[in-house]
Write an enzyme that holds these catalytic residues in place. Structure first.
Site, PDB file in Angstrom:
ATOM      1  N   ASP A  45       0.837  -1.204   0.000  1.00  0.00           N
ATOM      2  CA  ASP A  45       0.000   0.000   0.000  1.00  0.00           C
ATOM      3  C   ASP A  45       0.872   1.255   0.000  1.00  0.00           C
ATOM      4  O   ASP A  45       0.362   2.375  -0.070  1.00  0.00           O
ATOM      5  CB  ASP A  45      -1.021  -0.008   1.152  1.00  0.00           C
ATOM      6  CG  ASP A  45      -0.378   0.018   2.519  1.00  0.00           C
ATOM      7  OD1 ASP A  45       0.856  -0.103   2.613  1.00  0.00           O
ATOM      8  OD2 ASP A  45      -1.133   0.158   3.526  1.00  0.00           O
ATOM      9  N   SER A  46       2.200   1.064   0.016  1.00  0.00           N
ATOM     10  CA  SER A  46       3.118   2.177  -0.248  1.00  0.00           C
ATOM     11  C   SER A  46       2.830   2.763  -1.631  1.00  0.00           C
ATOM     12  O   SER A  46       3.276   3.875  -1.940  1.00  0.00           O
ATOM     13  CB  SER A  46       4.578   1.713  -0.159  1.00  0.00           C
ATOM     14  OG  SER A  46       4.769   0.514  -0.884  1.00  0.00           O
ATOM     15  N   ASP A  84      -1.217  -6.138  -0.567  1.00  0.00           N
ATOM     16  CA  ASP A  84      -1.309  -5.517   0.753  1.00  0.00           C
ATOM     17  C   ASP A  84      -2.737  -5.030   1.013  1.00  0.00           C
ATOM     18  O   ASP A  84      -3.272  -4.222   0.232  1.00  0.00           O
ATOM     19  CB  ASP A  84      -0.361  -4.304   0.744  1.00  0.00           C
ATOM     20  CG  ASP A  84       0.298  -4.067   2.067  1.00  0.00           C
ATOM     21  OD1 ASP A  84       0.051  -4.832   3.016  1.00  0.00           O
ATOM     22  OD2 ASP A  84       1.099  -3.107   2.151  1.00  0.00           O
ATOM     23  N   LYS A 114      -1.114  -9.494   2.584  1.00  0.00           N
ATOM     24  CA  LYS A 114      -0.399  -9.039   3.783  1.00  0.00           C
ATOM     25  C   LYS A 114      -1.297  -8.079   4.528  1.00  0.00           C
ATOM     26  O   LYS A 114      -2.056  -7.328   3.901  1.00  0.00           O
ATOM     27  CB  LYS A 114       0.912  -8.337   3.388  1.00  0.00           C
ATOM     28  CG  LYS A 114       1.658  -7.741   4.583  1.00  0.00           C
ATOM     29  CD  LYS A 114       3.032  -7.245   4.217  1.00  0.00           C
ATOM     30  CE  LYS A 114       3.090  -5.813   3.744  1.00  0.00           C
ATOM     31  NZ  LYS A 114       2.515  -4.816   4.669  1.00  0.00           N
ATOM     32  N   GLU A 116      -1.437  -5.594   8.439  1.00  0.00           N
ATOM     33  CA  GLU A 116      -0.657  -5.057   9.543  1.00  0.00           C
ATOM     34  C   GLU A 116      -1.307  -5.376  10.888  1.00  0.00           C
ATOM     35  O   GLU A 116      -2.525  -5.267  11.028  1.00  0.00           O
ATOM     36  CB  GLU A 116      -0.530  -3.529   9.393  1.00  0.00           C
ATOM     37  CG  GLU A 116       0.205  -3.113   8.125  1.00  0.00           C
ATOM     38  CD  GLU A 116       0.363  -1.602   7.979  1.00  0.00           C
ATOM     39  OE1 GLU A 116      -0.005  -0.852   8.915  1.00  0.00           O
ATOM     40  OE2 GLU A 116       0.852  -1.162   6.924  1.00  0.00           O
ATOM     41  N   GLU A 183       9.202  -4.317  10.488  1.00  0.00           N
ATOM     42  CA  GLU A 183       9.605  -3.008   9.952  1.00  0.00           C
ATOM     43  C   GLU A 183      10.124  -2.103  11.071  1.00  0.00           C
ATOM     44  O   GLU A 183       9.457  -1.906  12.096  1.00  0.00           O
ATOM     45  CB  GLU A 183       8.410  -2.345   9.237  1.00  0.00           C
ATOM     46  CG  GLU A 183       8.766  -0.976   8.671  1.00  0.00           C
ATOM     47  CD  GLU A 183       7.769  -0.463   7.630  1.00  0.00           C
ATOM     48  OE1 GLU A 183       6.864  -1.215   7.221  1.00  0.00           O
ATOM     49  OE2 GLU A 183       7.920   0.705   7.231  1.00  0.00           O
TER      50      GLU A 183
HETATM   51  O1  KIV Z   1       3.539  -1.114   1.634  1.00  0.00           O
HETATM   52  C1  KIV Z   1       4.689  -1.568   1.585  1.00  0.00           C
HETATM   53  O2  KIV Z   1       5.421  -1.355   0.621  1.00  0.00           O
HETATM   54  C2  KIV Z   1       5.146  -2.357   2.716  1.00  0.00           C
HETATM   55  C3  KIV Z   1       6.590  -2.735   2.747  1.00  0.00           C
HETATM   56  C4  KIV Z   1       7.459  -1.574   2.970  1.00  0.00           C
HETATM   57  C5  KIV Z   1       6.855  -3.834   3.721  1.00  0.00           C
HETATM   58  O3  KIV Z   1       4.395  -2.693   3.564  1.00  0.00           O
END
Ligand code: KIV
Length: 267
Positions: A45-46, A84, A114, A116, A183
């Site tokens: 989600d970056s 994510d 993924k 959090e 992280e």
């Molecule tokens: O969103 C993302 O890119 C991440 C990574 C930095 C682990 O969660």
């Protein structure tokens, strides 16, 4: 020819070979990354920050993420593709979590998701895994909690915080996740957690003792001049390279040097 990477392959790397994970959000980058035989492409989600220009990841929606995951999976990479789950796509309820995780597999072709957090989302994790969707955990600095943390700060510092981090990692493992991102965690804490788990840890700002490493592709390529956190190593300076190319193009267009004969069609 390389075989597609499976979740089982990732589990099998623990104690044998470091796992290489890189983010990608579009087809062009996914093709290049996959050529380098990385183990996992994370559609993080970056994307909200590096692709959409948001200040943090809180504005990222499921529809945005489905789009980016589709862009990546359309290239049919051999790397495992993990999607994510964005803010509010799983925290709200167990049914939301299962439905949204399922969208990534059904509509976008991801192989795993993924999310959090540990204890506070453990019911969601269990339910997604019960639906046969592999889950990667994410502990330490979880960017969707930026306001609760009061900024992007190293997590797990001090005995109690380190104990809690390890407890959450063990809880996620017990719930069935196949690996956990750590992280911005002090190196000794990440080492202790990695040694306590039978599943691999993937570090970002968590030192060399994790079972694998992840970086955001734009960071390792040096595409953002302003963003220079301690944990990022730049393997290229693409900002400068791209800027120089665009400058040269603009100069040639303005000076009449481009297009030249070889770029033009004859009658
Ligand atoms: O969103 C993302 O890119 C991440 C990574 C930095 C682990 O969660």
């Amino acid at each position: 020819m390389r075989k597609p990477v499976s979740v089982q392959d990732i589990l099998g790397k623990k104690g044998n070979q470091p796992i290489v994970m890189i983010t990608s959000y579009d087809a062009t980058m996914a093709r290049i990354v996959d050529e380098s035989d990385v183990d996992i492409i994370l559609v993080g989600d970056s994307a909200g920050m590096v692709m959409a220009g948001l200040d943090n990841t809180l504005g990222v929606t499921m529809d945005m993420m489905v789009y980016h995951v589709q862009c990546v999976t359309r290239t049919k990479p051999k790397s495992l593709v993990i999607a994510d789950l964005p803010f509010l796509s799983y925290q709200t309820s167990v049914p939301d979590a299962v439905r949204n995780a399922g969208r990534f597999l059904q509509e976008a072709g991801a192989q795993a998701v993924k999310l959090e957090g540990g204890q506070r989302v453990i019911e969601q994790v269990r339910a997604i895994i019960r639906a046969d969707i592999p889950v990667m955990g994410h502990l330490g600095l979880t960017p969707q909690s930026v306001h609760a943390f009061g900024g992007y700060k190293v997590q797990g510092r001090g005995e109690e915080a380190a104990r809690l981090l390890k407890e959450n990692a063990l809880m996620l493992q017990e719930a069935g996740v196949f690996s956990i991102v750590l992280e911005c965690v002090p190196t000794p804490v990440a080492k202790e957690v990695s040694e306590a788990l039978a599943i691999p840890t993937i570090g970002i700002g968590a030192g060399p003792h994790c079972d694998g490493q992840v970086l955001v592709i734009q960071d390792l390529l040096g595409m953002n001049r302003e963003f220079r956190p301690k944990f990022v190593k730049r393997y290229a300076s693409l900002h400068e390279t791209i800027k120089a190319a665009v400058d040269a193009y603009a100069k040639e267009v303005r000076g009449g040097a481009f297009p030249a004969d070889e770029h033009c069609f004859k009658n």
